[in-house]
Motif scaffolding. Structure first.
Motif, PDB file in Angstrom:
ATOM      1  N   GLY A  51       7.884 -13.917  -5.839  1.00  0.00           N
ATOM      2  CA  GLY A  51       7.550 -12.584  -5.344  1.00  0.00           C
ATOM      3  C   GLY A  51       7.090 -11.654  -6.446  1.00  0.00           C
ATOM      4  O   GLY A  51       6.132 -10.885  -6.274  1.00  0.00           O
TER       5      GLY A  51
ATOM      6  N   GLU B 216      -0.505 -13.139   2.408  1.00  0.00           N
ATOM      7  CA  GLU B 216       0.790 -12.637   2.884  1.00  0.00           C
ATOM      8  C   GLU B 216       0.825 -12.604   4.403  1.00  0.00           C
ATOM      9  O   GLU B 216       1.821 -12.998   5.031  1.00  0.00           O
ATOM     10  CB  GLU B 216       1.049 -11.244   2.312  1.00  0.00           C
ATOM     11  CG  GLU B 216       1.828 -11.192   1.005  1.00  0.00           C
ATOM     12  CD  GLU B 216       1.120 -11.892  -0.146  1.00  0.00           C
ATOM     13  OE1 GLU B 216       1.784 -12.197  -1.132  1.00  0.00           O
ATOM     14  OE2 GLU B 216      -0.092 -12.133  -0.081  1.00  0.00           O
TER      15      GLU B 216
ATOM     16  N   THR C 120       3.476  -9.739  -6.883  1.00  0.00           N
ATOM     17  CA  THR C 120       3.456  -8.286  -7.030  1.00  0.00           C
ATOM     18  C   THR C 120       2.734  -7.881  -8.309  1.00  0.00           C
ATOM     19  O   THR C 120       1.947  -6.920  -8.319  1.00  0.00           O
ATOM     20  CB  THR C 120       4.890  -7.737  -7.021  1.00  0.00           C
ATOM     21  OG1 THR C 120       5.581  -8.212  -5.859  1.00  0.00           O
ATOM     22  CG2 THR C 120       4.889  -6.219  -7.011  1.00  0.00           C
TER      23      THR C 120
ATOM     24  N   TYR D  38      11.388 -10.292  -0.806  1.00  0.00           N
ATOM     25  CA  TYR D  38       9.934 -10.137  -0.838  1.00  0.00           C
ATOM     26  C   TYR D  38       9.429  -9.732   0.543  1.00  0.00           C
ATOM     27  O   TYR D  38      10.006 -10.085   1.569  1.00  0.00           O
ATOM     28  CB  TYR D  38       9.262 -11.429  -1.294  1.00  0.00           C
ATOM     29  CG  TYR D  38       7.787 -11.282  -1.568  1.00  0.00           C
ATOM     30  CD1 TYR D  38       7.326 -10.401  -2.544  1.00  0.00           C
ATOM     31  CD2 TYR D  38       6.849 -12.010  -0.841  1.00  0.00           C
ATOM     32  CE1 TYR D  38       5.963 -10.251  -2.795  1.00  0.00           C
ATOM     33  CE2 TYR D  38       5.478 -11.870  -1.091  1.00  0.00           C
ATOM     34  CZ  TYR D  38       5.048 -10.991  -2.067  1.00  0.00           C
ATOM     35  OH  TYR D  38       3.708 -10.838  -2.318  1.00  0.00           O
TER      36      TYR D  38
ATOM     37  N   THR E  55      13.570  -4.249  -0.662  1.00  0.00           N
ATOM     38  CA  THR E  55      12.354  -5.028  -0.407  1.00  0.00           C
ATOM     39  C   THR E  55      11.274  -4.603  -1.400  1.00  0.00           C
ATOM     40  O   THR E  55      11.168  -3.430  -1.748  1.00  0.00           O
ATOM     41  CB  THR E  55      11.870  -4.806   1.027  1.00  0.00           C
ATOM     42  OG1 THR E  55      12.955  -5.068   1.924  1.00  0.00           O
ATOM     43  CG2 THR E  55      10.716  -5.731   1.364  1.00  0.00           C
ATOM     44  N   TYR E  56      10.485  -5.569  -1.828  1.00  0.00           N
ATOM     45  CA  TYR E  56       9.472  -5.275  -2.833  1.00  0.00           C
ATOM     46  C   TYR E  56       8.210  -6.083  -2.531  1.00  0.00           C
ATOM     47  O   TYR E  56       8.222  -7.007  -1.724  1.00  0.00           O
ATOM     48  CB  TYR E  56       9.978  -5.624  -4.239  1.00  0.00           C
ATOM     49  CG  TYR E  56      10.134  -7.114  -4.475  1.00  0.00           C
ATOM     50  CD1 TYR E  56       9.155  -7.838  -5.161  1.00  0.00           C
ATOM     51  CD2 TYR E  56      11.236  -7.810  -3.991  1.00  0.00           C
ATOM     52  CE1 TYR E  56       9.279  -9.198  -5.361  1.00  0.00           C
ATOM     53  CE2 TYR E  56      11.374  -9.170  -4.190  1.00  0.00           C
ATOM     54  CZ  TYR E  56      10.392  -9.860  -4.870  1.00  0.00           C
ATOM     55  OH  TYR E  56      10.514 -11.212  -5.053  1.00  0.00           O
ATOM     56  N   GLY E  57       7.133  -5.724  -3.211  1.00  0.00           N
ATOM     57  CA  GLY E  57       5.891  -6.452  -3.055  1.00  0.00           C
ATOM     58  C   GLY E  57       4.697  -5.534  -3.130  1.00  0.00           C
ATOM     59  O   GLY E  57       4.830  -4.320  -3.352  1.00  0.00           O
TER      60      GLY E  57
END
Length: 336
Positions: free
Chosen positions: A324, A8, A328, A240, A198-200
């Motif tokens: 994404g 990342e 995750t 993401y 936002t995620y991850g």
């Protein structure tokens, strides 16, 4: 299973191109949180000096443990709503300190209000004293339950100040007013990012913090019922973390972004039900969906207009929801 966070970091650095923070001294409030820790990773790897301030109310020390031995990273456990001073020159102040989960609004409204007003003012003072740039991590929640979708930065919002989300929505709006006042009165170099969902990896899955996306992953992997509020037709803009951090750092660094308010989000609108089904497919889970009443003032749609980000920052999201989510889910499995 070992999950490699370096992928990342390298993806973000590559997307930044020539944009560098080398030899810059950066203060990040909320720097041990989900996004704050990823920003710390990237800046440290670019040889910036990062000062991470966090009271660990929602951030986790474990998010930055791997940085503590480095000479260009320091961690200070402190509540930014209390007086704060950093010795030495600063080039950039990033204010990210705030609880942000709807499940926290009922339990910590005063802490949320103070973080985005008093805490932000303390950050602004640090930036003013040092003639540093300031980036404020605001939110799409400033739009409330929008009557204009897709939503541009010029939209004033449809917010219930005395509703259950008011502590977050209105404190972020007040925070933007603080930033604007400092910019106008003191000629400061400020930038405001309106962050969409936002995620991850590093999103918290536990207890009161559980947002929909990490909650669904946790439920799917543990073959528990997927709890959906409403009928699942409400939409969100899922971005993401690598795309989000790229956008934030470009906004923080580029001269063209001075004084700007910019939507940083995915302009692909996805329903909560669609997102849940993607998670079920990717995890091959046997979980069933259960439906529950929609919380008061829960936004029905989220879809940003991101032309300003494209024009000023040369930014747009690159990572698909499937990509994404896969990363995750891999991260979550690595914790087991």
């Amino acid at each position: 299973m070992v999950w490699e966070f370096e992928k990342e970091v390298e993806a973000i650095k590559k997307s930044l191109g020539d944009i560098s923070f080398q030899d810059q001294r950066v203060l990040i409030t909320g720097g041990a949180g989900f996004l704050g820790s990823w920003m710390s990773d990237v800046l440290v790897s670019q040889e910036a000096e990062v000062i991470c301030v966090d009271n660990l109310a929602s951030g986790l020390k474990s998010n930055v443990d791997h940085l503590l031995h480095l000479d260009n990273f320091s961690f200070i456990e402190h509540d930014i709503t209390e007086p704060f001073f950093v010795e030495g020159k600063l080039d950039l102040v990033v204010h990210m300190a705030s609880r942000a989960s709807p499940f926290e609004f009922e339990h910590y409204p005063l802490e949320i209000l103070k973080a985005n007003t008093i805490g932000l003012m303390n950050s602004l003072e640090c930036a003013k004293i040092n003639q540093a740039r300031l980036l404020y991590a605001s939110t799409s929640e400033t739009y409330g339950n929008p009557q204009v979708v897709p939503t541009p930065e010029s939209y004033f919002g449809n917010v219930n100040a005395i509703g259950p989300r008011g502590c977050y929505d209105e404190s972020k709006r007040c925070g933007e007013a603080f930033v604007t006042a400092y910019k106008d009165q003191f000629g400061m170099d400020t930038r405001i990012a309106r962050i969409f969902n936002t995620y991850g990896p590093r999103m918290r899955f536990d207890g009161i913090y559980g947002r929909a996306l990490p909650r669904f992953i946790d439920q799917a992997l543990n073959v528990k019922p997927i709890t959906i509020f409403g009928d699942g037709s409400q939409t969100r803009s899922f971005t993401y973390l690598t795309d989000q951090i790229e956008g934030l750092l470009k906004l923080a660094r580029m001269d063209e972004a001075r004084g700007c308010v910019v939507n940083i989000g995915n302009d692909q609108e996805t329903s909560v039900l669609e997102m849940a089904n993607k998670i079920l497919n990717l995890t091959q889970s046997g979980s069933k969906m259960t439906f529950h009443p929609l919380p008061e003032d829960d936004p029905l749609r989220r879809k940003p207009i991101i032309e300003r980000a494209r024009e000023i920052l040369g930014w747009e999201p690159k990572v698909s929801l499937e990509q994404g989510l896969t990363r995750t889910i891999e991260w979550y499995k690595s914790l087991k």
